[in-house]
Design an enzyme around this catalytic site. Structure first.
Site, mmCIF file in Angstrom:
data_model
loop_
_atom_site.group_PDB
_atom_site.id
_atom_site.type_symbol
_atom_site.label_atom_id
_atom_site.label_comp_id
_atom_site.label_asym_id
_atom_site.label_seq_id
_atom_site.Cartn_x
_atom_site.Cartn_y
_atom_site.Cartn_z
ATOM 1 N N CYS A 179 0.812 -1.218 0.000
ATOM 2 C CA CYS A 179 0.000 0.000 0.000
ATOM 3 C C CYS A 179 0.846 1.268 0.000
ATOM 4 C CB CYS A 179 -0.960 0.006 1.178
ATOM 5 S SG CYS A 179 -0.174 -0.102 2.807
ATOM 6 N N HIS A 218 -2.423 1.394 7.296
ATOM 7 C CA HIS A 218 -2.596 1.428 5.840
ATOM 8 C C HIS A 218 -2.126 2.766 5.297
ATOM 9 C CE1 HIS A 218 -4.217 0.163 2.060
ATOM 10 N NE2 HIS A 218 -5.240 1.007 2.054
ATOM 11 N N ASN A 239 -7.874 5.198 -2.249
ATOM 12 C CA ASN A 239 -7.375 3.911 -1.787
ATOM 13 C C ASN A 239 -6.776 3.114 -2.948
ATOM 14 O OD1 ASN A 239 -6.845 1.840 0.004
ATOM 15 N ND2 ASN A 239 -8.920 1.720 0.793
#
Length: 286
Positions: free
Chosen positions: A114, A258, A276
């Site tokens: 991520c 994250h 995202n």
């Protein structure tokens, strides 16, 4: 508050065992639970089931690849030096001056990459903004950044390390190192990327952290007016099923840390807008 990615693998033994297995058995958050529905409804954001919610918990946690996790919710204050920017405002780089300056939403897949995706998404958008060319659509390689910078699918990475890698070595285009780790779940050696990667790489001159020494809301807003930022967040079970509105944690335990790209804010809603890396099937089109 924040505004805004699953296949169940079953080992078949007998037909009776298969019949006893259902998607509900492996959901991260049971949306049919009346208490869950009540809490989300009271928080006034939208939820829907999706493929992420049906992944094994360990696989979901593997996708949350930030090695630094903030232990407490951050409370933002206003620093005097930014008081001139404290009036109500909004910015959204999906629709700035009627134009979408962002590159397409991607899916990091089965790998804790991520940080690389957030860094690449932020850089791609900044390139569009700097070039005054929203449709430039340069596709950079999260795989090269992750593999050559020291990230690992099982261990994740540090945002500062990604920024430093962009400054020291840069990142080449996607064709130089196509993203494979999300499908295989395995790390890829830096030696596998194209030989002329240095010639094809984009580098940043420098980077900064608007909240290095104090958590200041207006400092972040001021930076966002120049373009998207890379940031991190804690992810809870209910975030898996977010589908719209202003998200606020309401139920479920924390899954991990994250990295995302911060693309705007809305003072009226008292919300940040994040991008995202779990595909457009998650959230509000990603």
């Amino acid at each position: 508050m924040l505004q805004g990615l699953i296949t169940t693998i079953v080992t078949l033994t007998t037909l009776s065992a298969l019949a006893a297995t259902s998607a509900q058995d492996v959901t991260i958050l049971n949306l049919n639970d009346p208490q869950v529905q009540k809490k989300i409804s009271e928080a006034n954001w939208k939820a829907k089931d999706n493929w992420l919610n049906h992944l094994p918990r360990a696989q979901v946690q593997r996708m949350l690849g930030v090695q630094e996790i903030v232990n407490d919710d951050v409370q933002f204050g206003a620093h005097p030096v930014y008081s001139a920017f404290s009036s109500a405002d909004t910015i959204d780089w999906r629709n700035k001056d009627g134009v979408n300056w962002l590159s397409p939403i991607l899916n990091q897949g089965n790998c804790g990459s991520c940080v690389a995706f957030a860094a690449v998404a932020t850089l791609e958008s900044q390139i569009n903004i700097s070039a005054l060319a929203p449709t430039l659509n340069i596709k950079l390689s999260p795989q090269a950044l992750f593999s050559c910078g020291g990230g690992g699918c099982d261990t994740g990475w540090f945002p500062d390390s990604a920024a430093q890698q962009l400054k020291d070595q840069g990142v080449p285009d996607e064709a130089c190192a196509p993203y494979l780790s999300g499908t295989t779940g395995q790390d890829l050696s830096c030696s596998t990327i194209c030989r002329d990667n240095q010639r094809r790489s984009f580098r940043i001159r420098d980077y900064s952290t608007p909240t290095s020494y104090f958590k200041d809301l207006n400092a972040i807003k001021t930076a966002l007016k120049k373009g998207p930022l890379m940031t991190t967040m804690r992810v809870y079970e209910d975030f898996m099923v977010y589908a719209g509105g202003v998200y606020k944690h309401t139920t479920g335990s924390m899954l991990g840390g994250h990295a995302v790209s911060l693309i705007g804010f809305d003072d009226a809603k008292r919300a940040f807008i994040i991008r995202n890396s779990w595909s457009e099937d998650w959230g509000d089109k990603g």
